[in-house]
Design a protein around this motif. Structure first.
Motif, short mmCIF file in Angstrom:
data_model
loop_
_atom_site.label_atom_id
_atom_site.label_comp_id
_atom_site.label_asym_id
_atom_site.label_seq_id
_atom_site.Cartn_x
_atom_site.Cartn_y
_atom_site.Cartn_z
N GLY A 140 0.84 -1.18 0.00
CA GLY A 140 0.00 0.00 0.00
C GLY A 140 0.88 1.23 0.00
N MET A 169 -2.42 -3.40 -1.57
CA MET A 169 -3.12 -3.94 -0.42
C MET A 169 -4.08 -5.06 -0.81
SD MET A 169 -2.01 -2.65 2.39
CE MET A 169 -3.30 -3.05 3.57
N ASP A 237 -5.38 0.73 7.11
CA ASP A 237 -6.42 0.24 6.20
C ASP A 237 -7.01 -1.07 6.68
OD1 ASP A 237 -5.83 2.44 4.70
OD2 ASP A 237 -5.47 1.36 2.82
#
Length: 409
Positions: A140, A169, A237
């Motif tokens: 990411g 990701m 995330d």
């Protein structure tokens, strides 16, 4: 042998006398080395390659060798006793190298000083060679709040030799979906470290335990698939994507010898990777939470720490979100070094101090370290010209070695 010594001498000098004085000088050094004489065929194959300039009048011979020497892509180190005008010749050679933007250094002084310098350079050159083959994953992009922590991939490649490898990701999430339920024994062992919590919090942590271990196996699989020496991950995330954190996975992977960093912070991960190449140890990625400029005391905190750095640890929730698992680690008090490389590698910060206490206050990230800097004026850096928020805490005092890695360039 990690140190190799090659010799330059002028034919105008008595060969027998040169050999005798060379042997006497090299034997005075407290260094293990392989001596290759005037045969430079193996130059560059050892971690540290030294050119012993034994006499004056060797400048032209050096120039003929220079194309071969440059193939090693390492600084050129000139060792000299100073006898027979050798220091003068070394100065002329180094001046030429500097005029042509070639890094180099003259090693000269007492046997004790030169020996210490050789040992230091052997470590830094070993680290440089390791970094040239290192691959660091970027899972990411960096977290949105890291507005000063960008890097230029090509600059990192040219200056450190490290290849930065982008990994989306989506690949992390797909690998996580493939992971089976974790081993029951590993799950039970980890569960034994749950901190004393309220009745409301404990079930949440126990529920998150399996997912935390699945995250560990997923990230380890990605590391092996991409042949990485380490990575940094946009871990926040995960809070929304899988309702868990990467804190446990990073703590375990760092302890296994990989570099595992938080928040997609590439400069901090590069700092951790450099420290591992030099020292062979893990680093604690943390941000300053409080500074006392008058005493030099600082509080650093983060929600994970490598498990090989701590005497004991507890599992709590992740601080900001209350989701998943955070690590509260208690490191042994004593000497520490604080280290950070800038993203463009143009500067670094390194300071020594003492870890005086580890604490577990509920209103901060879970691992909290109270550090007293050896020089209180070093707090000015944090208040006037910091390199981002994250810094790397290393056990032991290593300022001289870290500075030798970069400031001699």
């Amino acid at each position: 042998m990690s140190v190799a010594i090659f010799m330059l001498s002028s034919s105008l000098h008595n060969e027998e006398a040169v050999v005798r004085t060379t042997r006497e000088y090299l034997n005075s050094l407290d260094v293990e080395y392989a001596f290759h004489g005037s045969d430079f065929k193996q130059y560059g194959e050892s971690a540290l390659n030294l050119i012993y300039v034994s006499t004056g009048g060797t400048e032209a011979a050096f120039l003929r060798l220079l194309p071969r020497l440059l193939e090693s892509e390492s600084p050129i180190y000139l060792l000299t006793s100073g006898k027979s005008n050798s220091l003068a010749a070394s100065a002329e050679i180094l001046s030429y190298l500097r005029q042509h933007n070639v890094k180099g250094e003259i090693l000269h002084g007492s046997a004790e000083y030169v020996s210490r310098r050789i040992h230091l350079l052997e470590k830094t050159e070993t680290a440089r060679k390791w970094l040239r083959n290192a691959r660091l994953g970027v899972m990411g992009r960096p977290s949105d709040w890291l507005i000063s922590s960008g890097v230029d991939y090509e600059t990192v490649r040219q200056r450190l030799g490290v290849a930065l490898v982008d990994i989306p990701m989506e690949e992390v999430k797909a690998e996580l979906d493939r992971q089976p339920e974790p081993d029951a024994g590993k799950l039970a062992e980890l569960s034994s470290h749950i901190a004393p919590l309220s009745a409301d919090d404990t079930p949440g942590i126990e529920h998150s335990m399996a997912g935390a271990l699945q995250m560990y196996t997923a990230l380890k699989a990605i590391v092996k698939h991409h042949d990485l020496q380490g990575f940094t991950i946009r871990c926040f995330d995960l809070l929304t994507a899988v309702q868990n954190t990467g804190c446990t996975a990073l703590a375990l992977l760092n302890a296994e010898g990989y570099v595992a960093g938080c928040e997609g912070d590439i400069p901090t991960a590069l700092s951790m990777l450099t420290a591992r190449s030099l020292l062979g140890i893990s680093g604690f990625q943390a941000n300053p939470a409080h500074i006392n400029p008058e005493t030099g005391e600082m509080l650093f905190a983060h929600c994970t720490i490598p498990l090989d750095m701590v005497d004991r640890f507890e599992l709590d929730t992740h601080f900001e979100s209350g989701i998943g698992i955070g690590i509260r680690g208690y490191m042994q008090t004593g000497p520490v070094t604080i280290f950070k490389l800038a993203g463009d590698l143009s500067r670094l910060f390194v300071a020594e101090g003492e870890l005086i206490a580890c604490q577990g206050k509920p209103d901060l990230c879970r691992t909290q370290q109270q550090i007293r800097l050896a020089d209180p004026s070093d707090t000015n850096y944090f208040l006037s010209n910091p390199i981002g928020n994250h810094h790397v805490i290393l056990p032991g005092h290593h300022k001289e070695l870290i500075e030798a890695m970069f400031l001699s360039e």
